[in-house]
Design a protein around this motif. Sequence first.
Motif, PDB file in Angstrom:
ATOM      1  N   ALA A 279      23.433  80.420  29.045  1.00  0.00           N
ATOM      2  CA  ALA A 279      24.767  80.561  29.654  1.00  0.00           C
ATOM      3  C   ALA A 279      25.327  79.191  30.049  1.00  0.00           C
ATOM      4  O   ALA A 279      26.533  78.976  29.996  1.00  0.00           O
ATOM      5  N   CYS A 280      24.441  78.268  30.445  1.00  0.00           N
ATOM      6  CA  CYS A 280      24.903  76.910  30.783  1.00  0.00           C
ATOM      7  C   CYS A 280      25.382  76.214  29.512  1.00  0.00           C
ATOM      8  O   CYS A 280      26.424  75.548  29.524  1.00  0.00           O
TER       9      CYS A 280
ATOM     10  N   ASP B 267      31.179  83.726  33.755  1.00  0.00           N
ATOM     11  CA  ASP B 267      30.920  85.118  34.152  1.00  0.00           C
ATOM     12  C   ASP B 267      29.447  85.464  33.988  1.00  0.00           C
ATOM     13  O   ASP B 267      28.834  86.111  34.836  1.00  0.00           O
ATOM     14  N   ARG B 268      28.877  84.998  32.877  1.00  0.00           N
ATOM     15  CA  ARG B 268      27.454  85.263  32.626  1.00  0.00           C
ATOM     16  C   ARG B 268      26.585  84.555  33.686  1.00  0.00           C
ATOM     17  O   ARG B 268      25.618  85.109  34.170  1.00  0.00           O
ATOM     18  N   LEU B 269      26.982  83.334  34.059  1.00  0.00           N
ATOM     19  CA  LEU B 269      26.227  82.597  35.072  1.00  0.00           C
ATOM     20  C   LEU B 269      26.272  83.331  36.415  1.00  0.00           C
ATOM     21  O   LEU B 269      25.288  83.355  37.156  1.00  0.00           O
TER      22      LEU B 269
ATOM     23  N   ASP C 114      23.666  80.855  41.477  1.00  0.00           N
ATOM     24  CA  ASP C 114      23.714  80.284  42.830  1.00  0.00           C
ATOM     25  C   ASP C 114      22.412  80.477  43.598  1.00  0.00           C
ATOM     26  O   ASP C 114      22.155  79.772  44.572  1.00  0.00           O
ATOM     27  N   ALA C 115      21.592  81.452  43.186  1.00  0.00           N
ATOM     28  CA  ALA C 115      20.332  81.681  43.902  1.00  0.00           C
ATOM     29  C   ALA C 115      19.273  80.646  43.523  1.00  0.00           C
ATOM     30  O   ALA C 115      18.219  80.577  44.154  1.00  0.00           O
TER      31      ALA C 115
ATOM     32  N   ILE D 213      27.485  72.987  40.346  1.00  0.00           N
ATOM     33  CA  ILE D 213      28.658  72.213  40.781  1.00  0.00           C
ATOM     34  C   ILE D 213      29.901  72.697  40.026  1.00  0.00           C
ATOM     35  O   ILE D 213      30.953  72.935  40.609  1.00  0.00           O
ATOM     36  N   ARG D 214      29.738  72.878  38.697  1.00  0.00           N
ATOM     37  CA  ARG D 214      30.888  73.341  37.890  1.00  0.00           C
ATOM     38  C   ARG D 214      31.322  74.746  38.330  1.00  0.00           C
ATOM     39  O   ARG D 214      32.502  75.047  38.416  1.00  0.00           O
ATOM     40  N   GLN D 215      30.324  75.571  38.626  1.00  0.00           N
ATOM     41  CA  GLN D 215      30.608  76.956  39.013  1.00  0.00           C
ATOM     42  C   GLN D 215      31.391  76.997  40.333  1.00  0.00           C
ATOM     43  O   GLN D 215      32.313  77.787  40.487  1.00  0.00           O
ATOM     44  N   ARG D 216      31.007  76.118  41.258  1.00  0.00           N
ATOM     45  CA  ARG D 216      31.736  76.050  42.535  1.00  0.00           C
ATOM     46  C   ARG D 216      33.189  75.630  42.281  1.00  0.00           C
ATOM     47  O   ARG D 216      34.117  76.177  42.853  1.00  0.00           O
ATOM     48  N   ALA D 217      33.352  74.619  41.388  1.00  0.00           N
ATOM     49  CA  ALA D 217      34.715  74.144  41.076  1.00  0.00           C
ATOM     50  C   ALA D 217      35.505  75.272  40.419  1.00  0.00           C
ATOM     51  O   ALA D 217      36.682  75.474  40.721  1.00  0.00           O
ATOM     52  N   HIS D 218      34.848  76.033  39.544  1.00  0.00           N
ATOM     53  CA  HIS D 218      35.509  77.147  38.847  1.00  0.00           C
ATOM     54  C   HIS D 218      35.972  78.195  39.864  1.00  0.00           C
ATOM     55  O   HIS D 218      37.095  78.695  39.794  1.00  0.00           O
TER      56      HIS D 218
END
Length: 505
Positions: free
Chosen positions: A400-401, A407-409, A415-416, A442-447
């Motif tokens: 997924a990365c 969405d898959r992440l 985050d866990a 980090i990218r996920q937080r920005a997203h």
Amino acid sequence: MNQPLLYNRQPPRPAWGVRVDPRKTLSTSEPIVAAPLPTQVQLPLELGPERRAQAVVAPGDYVYTGQPVARLETGARNVVCASISGRVAAIRPGPIPGPGPRVAECIVIDSDGQDRRHADCVPAGDPARLAAARLRELIAQAGIVGLGGAVFPTADKLGGSQPVDLLIVNGAECEPYISCDEMLMRERAAQVLDGARIMLRALGCDRAVVAVESDMPAARLALRAALDADRDPRLDIAEVTAKYPAGGERQLVELLTGREVPAGGLPRDVGIVCQNVATAAAVSELFRTGCPLISRIVTVTGGGILNPVNVEARLGAPLADLVAAAGGYTTTNCDLVMGGPMMGMALAGDRLPVTEATNCLLVAAPGELSDAQPGYPCIRCAECSRVCPARLLPQELLVACDTQDPDRLEQLHLDACIECGCCDYVCPSRLTLTPVFAQAKIRQRAHREQQRQARLAQQRSEARNARLAAAEKRYADGPAPDAGEAALTDLLARVEQRDERGDGG
Ligand code: SF4
Ligand code: SF4
């Protein structure tokens, strides 16, 4: 009737995690040594994620050891204290330890060599008689934060509205090489218990358990002796199997109590607060001597250090002073790491200051830490998911990365991930998964932040459209008689009636 225990004193060996060469004995043969008073300290005003302080002193000011020198940007609370006495030389950006080269505003103090204590550094009274809120306020003003590495404000952890039925004092330092907590428990067990007792009062809780690892027999014995002398039935010891990362906060809570901290939540959500043993000792120091947080114990170790040892160092002192206190380097081309080999971060040099998060300075000789080697494709052996303490599927996360599928992440609970490195450690394909997950987080937080901003913009736009539609409708319906007009009509009618009656009244 005795209450049932909320925790297991000897929990079974966890299925997750890895057994790594602990290498702690390198630095445990000698007692803790005090580093010489530094000639200069550099105190960062960046205190953690989204936590900044601003100076309350100016260049040229004389400051005493323990004097507040900065307060939180968001509030009047003092949170940084001078760790030496002397003159403020400058307030300027300086390099600080962190992932990659980092710079933050710092207060630089030149020592006068006197270490003169501030007049306010006196005990605030018997902590057993102070109200919980007052205890928390004093802990906050003393700049005490979690010394296990997370540097979360201790007073904030002790506050909050959710009820707490157990305080876990974490001495289960599981990362290889690091022995500062073990040595602290060996040498200052009574202080750790005293701090635990004060924190129980600040929490409004009546049960605390100190967690140690099974390969720390000397620490366990010291704690046991202090407990026997103390005879406080609210305090206890538990022993967890020495397996990395059993000392992680979530993992420890689950091991000792069986309670699972929800993803994105805190131990407090399941009625538990965790504090590091060094934090407990700092709380005791504050209430017994009046001294705020001005120093910490740092393990200075590794094949690149002549006499690995635990050093008590003033905050803001250059790491080079600690290296000198441990006998100096054995060779010139060492790698410097803050923390341990599993979760530590590479440092650019030894001119960086000691911070509250500096639990270990690992000076690795050439070849001592495993070098990055080329990886091979994933063979789907599932070893990584077997050892993952967060019960994730690292191999799926990696896919997924690679495809940058947010969405898959989310579905896979990226985050866990606690970035423990266990998946890398066991991967037969030598894939480096943890740095990929750290970047993806980090990218996920920005997203998520982008999505939040987009939702806000949409709400604002919808509210504006609704206002415009209402205004258009009012315009189309024609002007409604307003209250002033109605009142005027009423007044004229009454004047007409009076004139008709001719009463003039
Ligand atoms: S351990 Fe490595 S090879 Fe095995 S499934 Fe996980 S990522 Fe793939
Ligand atoms: S780094 Fe993350 S995914 Fe890998 S084992 Fe640790 S928690 Fe699991």
